[in-house]
Scaffold this motif. Sequence first.
Motif, PDB file in Angstrom:
ATOM      1  N   VAL A 284      -4.320   1.094  -8.345  1.00 15.50           N
ATOM      2  CA  VAL A 284      -4.549   1.627  -6.993  1.00 15.50           C
ATOM      3  C   VAL A 284      -5.611   2.710  -7.111  1.00 15.50           C
ATOM      4  N   VAL A 285      -6.638   2.634  -6.261  1.00 16.11           N
ATOM      5  CA  VAL A 285      -7.736   3.595  -6.342  1.00 16.11           C
ATOM      6  C   VAL A 285      -7.207   5.013  -6.116  1.00 16.11           C
ATOM      7  N   LYS A 286      -7.783   5.971  -6.825  1.00 14.80           N
ATOM      8  CA  LYS A 286      -7.317   7.356  -6.729  1.00 14.80           C
ATOM      9  C   LYS A 286      -8.136   8.120  -5.698  1.00 14.80           C
ATOM     10  N   LEU A 287      -7.445   8.722  -4.737  1.00  7.31           N
ATOM     11  CA  LEU A 287      -8.090   9.585  -3.745  1.00  7.31           C
ATOM     12  C   LEU A 287      -8.195  10.982  -4.349  1.00  7.31           C
ATOM     13  N   VAL A 288      -9.415  11.472  -4.539  1.00  7.87           N
ATOM     14  CA  VAL A 288      -9.597  12.758  -5.224  1.00  7.87           C
ATOM     15  C   VAL A 288      -9.839  13.911  -4.257  1.00  7.87           C
TER      16      VAL A 288
ATOM     17  N   ALA B  82       2.667  -4.754  -6.141  1.00  9.15           N
ATOM     18  CA  ALA B  82       4.103  -4.581  -6.407  1.00  9.15           C
ATOM     19  C   ALA B  82       4.476  -3.106  -6.327  1.00  9.15           C
ATOM     20  N   PHE B  83       3.619  -2.247  -6.844  1.00 10.88           N
ATOM     21  CA  PHE B  83       3.861  -0.803  -6.769  1.00 10.88           C
ATOM     22  C   PHE B  83       3.868  -0.342  -5.314  1.00 10.88           C
ATOM     23  N   LEU B  84       2.883  -0.769  -4.523  1.00  9.11           N
ATOM     24  CA  LEU B  84       2.828  -0.353  -3.119  1.00  9.11           C
ATOM     25  C   LEU B  84       4.058  -0.812  -2.348  1.00  9.11           C
TER      26      LEU B  84
ATOM     27  N   ILE C 116      -1.960   7.439   0.465  1.00  6.85           N
ATOM     28  CA  ILE C 116      -2.346   7.276  -0.937  1.00  6.85           C
ATOM     29  C   ILE C 116      -2.676   8.564  -1.676  1.00  6.85           C
ATOM     30  N   MET C 117      -2.602   9.716  -1.005  1.00 12.25           N
ATOM     31  CA  MET C 117      -2.977  10.965  -1.667  1.00 12.25           C
ATOM     32  C   MET C 117      -2.163  11.199  -2.940  1.00 12.25           C
ATOM     33  N   ALA C 118      -0.881  10.901  -2.892  1.00  9.49           N
ATOM     34  CA  ALA C 118      -0.015  11.217  -4.035  1.00  9.49           C
ATOM     35  C   ALA C 118       0.207  10.022  -4.968  1.00  9.49           C
ATOM     36  N   LEU C 119      -0.446   8.889  -4.674  1.00  9.31           N
ATOM     37  CA  LEU C 119      -0.197   7.695  -5.481  1.00  9.31           C
ATOM     38  C   LEU C 119      -0.950   7.748  -6.809  1.00  9.31           C
ATOM     39  N   HIS C 120      -0.268   7.383  -7.865  1.00 12.20           N
ATOM     40  CA  HIS C 120      -0.899   7.300  -9.179  1.00 12.20           C
ATOM     41  C   HIS C 120      -0.457   6.002  -9.839  1.00 12.20           C
TER      42      HIS C 120
END
Length: 320
Positions: free
Chosen positions: A89-93, A158-160, A81-85
């Motif tokens: 979806v929760v953002k890993l900072v 759906a995105f995942l 999930i590091m690059a997912l936007h």
Amino acid sequence: MATGASGGQPSVLSTLPKDLPLDFLKTITDQFSPEHILGTGAFGTVYMGIAPDGQKITVKKLAENSPIARDKLFTNEVQNIMALHHENVVKLVGYCHEAQKKVVQNNGRYIVADIVESLLCYEYLPQGNLQKNLFEVSCVMDWDTRFKIIKGICQGLAFLHSISIVHMDLKPENILLDGKMIPKIADFGLSRLFGQEQTRMRTQNVVGSYGYIAPEYLYKGEISTKSDIYSLGLLILETTTVEKNCSNNEPSATQFIKSVHDNWTDEHIVSQWPHLYGDRFQQIKVCIKIGLECVEIDRQKRPSIEEIVNRLNGLWSTGS
């Protein structure tokens, strides 16, 4: 670029590398103080971190005795999930995987050893998780809010699935809500990344949350996107009915599913919400229908996430 609490200037977090120093995370959580704990689970403890400029983040300290190896949990979350936007979806900072020398006891002797701490940092979502908002507060969310949450979860999933990620642990505790009640799928410790053209896999190590595990995964170790659809169905049913999937520590949700199937008739919906009519009555009916289709024992009978999103979008109206 993110700005600080006072506005104008870049926030402390935006100027730091993604690989955050352990000392920094200790400082912003007041040395992982109990007063900063937001929640605890099998995979670790979640803290609120407050940066020097007032910005809040969520810091998850992975447990040493987790049901899955800590390194695997850490790698899953960072890689998947590091690059997912995506809005849902929760953002890993940031993250931290750092060794510190500590004195520990080993076979009756004290030795100096390198102890690795693994931490994951996410955007802070002030409304907490869906579990709390559905079942642990006195004021029940109105239907429009719950329908928006259902749609958002489905859009996130759906995105995942479109990028071949299977979440594997969908449940109300892993859906977080921002200040506008927009849902974000969180906790990717059990997630799997499928290869190109791969549609399912098999594992001997079945790990998940009782009451939400798809039967083909629970009993045969088979993983596919339809595993997530089963869990999603339970999420939809719980959010629609505001009734808890209480498995009483049983792995199956059979009793909850049967209860919804038998009790949630048109007449029951009207009795629960006598002031709802038209579009909203139809939305509740279809959400229950979709939820029950998602929890079919035969995974081939479950709808795809694309079909679910399309059906829910068809129910949306300007009045909702």
